[in-house]
Design an enzyme around this catalytic site. Structure first.
Site, PDB file in Angstrom:
ATOM      1  N   VAL A   5       0.829  -1.203   0.000  1.00 37.29           N
ATOM      2  CA  VAL A   5       0.000   0.000   0.000  1.00 37.29           C
ATOM      3  C   VAL A   5       0.869   1.262   0.000  1.00 37.29           C
ATOM      4  O   VAL A   5       0.585   2.219  -0.719  1.00 37.29           O
ATOM      5  CB  VAL A   5      -0.975   0.003   1.199  1.00 37.29           C
ATOM      6  CG1 VAL A   5      -1.673   1.347   1.351  1.00 37.29           C
ATOM      7  CG2 VAL A   5      -2.003  -1.123   1.042  1.00 37.29           C
ATOM      8  N   GLU A   6       1.921   1.250   0.791  1.00 40.87           N
ATOM      9  CA  GLU A   6       2.775   2.436   0.913  1.00 40.87           C
ATOM     10  C   GLU A   6       3.530   2.762  -0.362  1.00 40.87           C
ATOM     11  O   GLU A   6       3.598   3.914  -0.768  1.00 40.87           O
ATOM     12  CB  GLU A   6       3.773   2.263   2.069  1.00 40.87           C
ATOM     13  CG  GLU A   6       3.172   2.305   3.448  1.00 40.87           C
ATOM     14  CD  GLU A   6       2.711   3.688   3.876  1.00 40.87           C
ATOM     15  OE1 GLU A   6       2.888   4.671   3.132  1.00 40.87           O
ATOM     16  OE2 GLU A   6       2.164   3.792   4.978  1.00 40.87           O
ATOM     17  N   SER A   7       4.147   1.748  -0.985  1.00 37.49           N
ATOM     18  CA  SER A   7       5.068   2.044  -2.090  1.00 37.49           C
ATOM     19  C   SER A   7       4.995   1.094  -3.270  1.00 37.49           C
ATOM     20  O   SER A   7       5.735   1.287  -4.242  1.00 37.49           O
ATOM     21  CB  SER A   7       6.507   1.995  -1.561  1.00 37.49           C
ATOM     22  OG  SER A   7       6.844   0.653  -1.231  1.00 37.49           O
ATOM     23  N   TYR A  28      -6.768   3.953   5.381  1.00 36.32           N
ATOM     24  CA  TYR A  28      -5.507   3.271   5.114  1.00 36.32           C
ATOM     25  C   TYR A  28      -5.439   1.960   5.913  1.00 36.32           C
ATOM     26  O   TYR A  28      -5.090   0.908   5.379  1.00 36.32           O
ATOM     27  CB  TYR A  28      -4.352   4.205   5.499  1.00 36.32           C
ATOM     28  CG  TYR A  28      -3.008   3.541   5.624  1.00 36.32           C
ATOM     29  CD1 TYR A  28      -2.200   3.359   4.512  1.00 36.32           C
ATOM     30  CD2 TYR A  28      -2.535   3.110   6.865  1.00 36.32           C
ATOM     31  CE1 TYR A  28      -0.958   2.753   4.639  1.00 36.32           C
ATOM     32  CE2 TYR A  28      -1.308   2.510   6.994  1.00 36.32           C
ATOM     33  CZ  TYR A  28      -0.517   2.328   5.878  1.00 36.32           C
ATOM     34  OH  TYR A  28       0.700   1.733   6.000  1.00 36.32           O
TER      35      TYR A  28
END
Length: 162
Positions: free
Chosen positions: A71-73, A151
């Site tokens: 999800v982050e990168s 998130y």
């Protein structure tokens, strides 16, 4: 032992060392380069293995940490967010010291970055005792934050299918 035998042994050692750079596994090559300070972009496979190691080291779920990195990168070690978070686990530069790093430049190293992410998540889990709250704080720095809550739900849902 004769001088010829000693020299021959040295040649064998040099040939073995050279062979390691000709056909080592990606993982071995990556870590040898890191040891010698040579930057090498890690493959997704290498990052996944580092995510698993970091999860084990900090006692967090491998599935959650893998989902967090996705999800982050999307496993991109050079990712930068609009607010300046860096690397695969999207760590803010001010968190480098929290993770025991001498300076924030170390956050560009995928191994340091994912270990820092695992450490921060573990600390937030310890403090809040709840995965959703810990992920919310990981994302936005506060327990009450709409985008952080979205998130957290996204990371938890993705972890179920990984």
């Amino acid at each position: 032992m004769s001088q010829d035998v000693k020299q021959g042994g040295g040649v064998v050692v040099l040939l073995l060392a050279a062979a390691m750079f000709v056909s080592p596994s990606d993982n071995l090559r990556f870590h040898i380069n890191r040891f010698f300070g040579v930057y090498t972009t890690p493959s997704r496979t290498i990052i996944e293995s580092e995510v698993d190691r970091a999860a084990d080291a900090y006692g967090v779920s491998k599935r959650i940490l893998r989902a967090l990195v996705e999800v982050e990168s999307a496993y991109k070690p050079d990712a930068v967010s609009s607010v300046g978070a860096r690397g695969v686990a999207q760590i803010m530069p001010f968190n480098a010291r929290r993770c025991g790093l001498a300076h924030d430049g170390k956050l560009w190293d995928a191994v340091h970055n994912v270990r820092c992410g695992a450490r921060i998540l573990a600390e937030e889990l310890d403090q809040h005792g709840d995965l959703k709250k810990a992920l919310t704080v990981y994302n936005c720095g506060r327990v009450k934050c709409k985008e952080g809550e979205k998130y957290a739900v996204k990371v938890m849902a993705l972890s179920r299918v990984m």
